[in-house]
Write an enzyme that holds these catalytic residues in place. Structure first.
Site, PDB file in Angstrom:
ATOM      1  N   GLY A  15       1.263  -1.321  -0.212  1.00  0.00           N
ATOM      2  CA  GLY A  15      -0.165  -0.337   0.364  1.00  0.00           C
ATOM      3  C   GLY A  15       1.096   0.953  -0.082  1.00  0.00           C
ATOM      4  CE  LYS A  74     -10.624 -10.553 -16.815  1.00  0.00           C
ATOM      5  NZ  LYS A  74      -9.977 -11.333 -18.252  1.00  0.00           N
ATOM      6  CG  LEU A  99      -0.258  -8.325  -7.633  1.00  0.00           C
ATOM      7  CD1 LEU A  99       0.096  -8.838  -6.175  1.00  0.00           C
ATOM      8  CD2 LEU A  99       0.951  -7.328  -8.683  1.00  0.00           C
ATOM      9  CE  LYS A 100      -5.489 -12.092  -6.839  1.00  0.00           C
ATOM     10  NZ  LYS A 100      -5.559 -13.281  -7.407  1.00  0.00           N
ATOM     11  CG  LEU A 101      -6.635  -9.390 -16.522  1.00  0.00           C
ATOM     12  CD1 LEU A 101      -6.403  -7.967 -17.513  1.00  0.00           C
ATOM     13  CD2 LEU A 101      -6.477 -10.496 -17.328  1.00  0.00           C
ATOM     14  CG  ASN A 114      -2.376  -0.916 -12.496  1.00  0.00           C
ATOM     15  OD1 ASN A 114      -2.151  -0.443 -11.657  1.00  0.00           O
ATOM     16  ND2 ASN A 114      -1.713  -1.726 -13.409  1.00  0.00           N
ATOM     17  CG  HIS A 116       4.137  -1.885 -15.568  1.00  0.00           C
ATOM     18  ND1 HIS A 116       3.803  -3.031 -14.565  1.00  0.00           N
ATOM     19  CD2 HIS A 116       5.251  -1.657 -16.278  1.00  0.00           C
ATOM     20  CE1 HIS A 116       4.511  -4.137 -15.995  1.00  0.00           C
ATOM     21  NE2 HIS A 116       5.297  -2.768 -16.260  1.00  0.00           N
ATOM     22  CG  ASP A 157       1.391  -4.410 -17.111  1.00  0.00           C
ATOM     23  OD1 ASP A 157       0.885  -3.408 -16.538  1.00  0.00           O
ATOM     24  OD2 ASP A 157       2.092  -5.397 -17.369  1.00  0.00           O
ATOM     25  CD  GLU A 187       6.560   2.983  -8.889  1.00  0.00           C
ATOM     26  OE1 GLU A 187       4.790   1.969  -8.478  1.00  0.00           O
ATOM     27  OE2 GLU A 187       6.858   1.519  -8.773  1.00  0.00           O
TER      28      GLU A 187
HETATM   29  C1  GRF Z   1       4.939  -0.589  -7.494  1.00  0.00           C
HETATM   30  O1  GRF Z   1       5.857  -1.364  -7.836  1.00  0.00           O
HETATM   31  C2  GRF Z   1       3.845  -0.208  -8.689  1.00  0.00           C
HETATM   32  O2  GRF Z   1       4.521   0.070  -9.596  1.00  0.00           O
HETATM   33  C3  GRF Z   1       2.647  -1.369  -8.762  1.00  0.00           C
HETATM   34  O3  GRF Z   1       2.813  -1.786  -7.014  1.00  0.00           O
HETATM   35  C4  GRF Z   1       4.155  -1.923  -6.719  1.00  0.00           C
HETATM   36  C5  GRF Z   1       4.194  -1.159  -4.950  1.00  0.00           C
HETATM   37  O4  GRF Z   1       3.049  -1.642  -4.203  1.00  0.00           O
HETATM   38  N1  GRF Z   1       1.559  -0.946  -9.462  1.00  0.00           N
HETATM   39  P1  GRF Z   1       2.283  -1.341  -3.296  1.00  0.00           P
HETATM   40  O5  GRF Z   1       1.624  -0.284  -3.569  1.00  0.00           O
HETATM   41  O6  GRF Z   1       3.494  -0.732  -1.882  1.00  0.00           O
HETATM   42  O7  GRF Z   1       1.357  -2.296  -3.046  1.00  0.00           O
END
Ligand code: GRF
Length: 221
Positions: A15, A74, A99-101, A114, A116, A157, A187
């Site tokens: 998070g 899904k 992490l889910k599609l 999102n 990446h 992505d 990010e």
């Molecule tokens: C980062 O690598 C981001 O690019 C990806 O999730 C990671 C961060 O996870 N989408 P979190 O926010 O610490 O859970």
């Protein structure tokens, strides 16, 4: 101050991305209201930030939607996530280490974002997440990496890119040092900037040569 953009944030892990957004909101530089945090696991450490900020939480686990047909599971799992978002009356959904599609329903097309940790389309796609992305960047001996904020479509992505921020890859970088630099310098800046542009109505998606592309209108001083 501009009206706050109501969003849901989707998490699976630590998070840090959610915390960064909440810090920016608190600092007054991001006109967004996080109305709901959806987690794919009740064990996600990031839930602590929702609790500290009294933000409602929905736990929607894909394991509860397993059926005979993968597409059907899904669809039901995605429907549960977006039903929670609709009930919270949000306009946009920000995936943050999720992490889910998901199958994006019609009313959320180009409303789900999102981030990446690479310069897409490089080093993206199924299986390329977290440390694996930075490992791939180092193995390819790239000298520049960064982060990409994009709209989510039904492929990993691959949705229209909203904005990218770059960082240097240094000769002695490890996965950890590169990952920290991308997170903190790319990010943590790119995601609030993209959301703020949406909050200020400066993001348009247009079709050019059959491809959906994002135009971010520069802020007037
Ligand atoms: C980062 O690598 C981001 O690019 C990806 O999730 C990671 C961060 O996870 N989408 P979190 O926010 O610490 O859970």
């Amino acid at each position: 101050m501009a009206e706050k953009l109501p969003i849901a944030v989707l998490i699976s892990g630590t998070g840090r991305t959610l915390k960064n957004l909440l810090d920016r909101i608190e600092a007054g530089s991001l006109d967004v209201e996080v109305r709901l945090v959806v987690s794919s696991s009740e064990r996600a450490l990031g839930l602590q930030y929702a609790e500290q900020n009294n933000i409602p939480i929905a736990i929607v686990k894909s394991s509860e939607f397993i059926g005979k047909d993968d597409d059907d599971s899904k669809a039901k799992f995605s429907a549960a996530v977006f039903d929670a978002c609709r009930k919270a009356d949000v306009q946009y959904v920000a995936m943050a280490g999720y992490l889910k599609l998901l199958a994006i329903p019609d009313d959320f097309v180009e409303k789900v974002l999102n981030i990446h940790p690479s310069l897409l389309p490089k080093f993206g796609g199924k299986g390329l997440y977290g440390r694996r992305v930075h490992h791939a960047v180092l193995t390819a001996k790239e000298t520049i990496s960064g982060a990409t904020v994009h709209f989510v479509n039904d492929e990993f992505d691959a949705g229209p890119i909203i904005l990218q921020k770059t960082v240097e890859v240094l000769p002695n970088d490890t996965i950890e040092s590169l990952s920290d630099r991308v997170l903190e310098r790319a990010e943590f800046e790119a995601y609030p900037e993209a959301l703020q542009a949406i909050a200020e109505n400066r993001v348009e998606v247009v079709t050019i040569d059959g491809q959906r592309r994002v135009k971010v209108i520069e802020k007037k001083d």
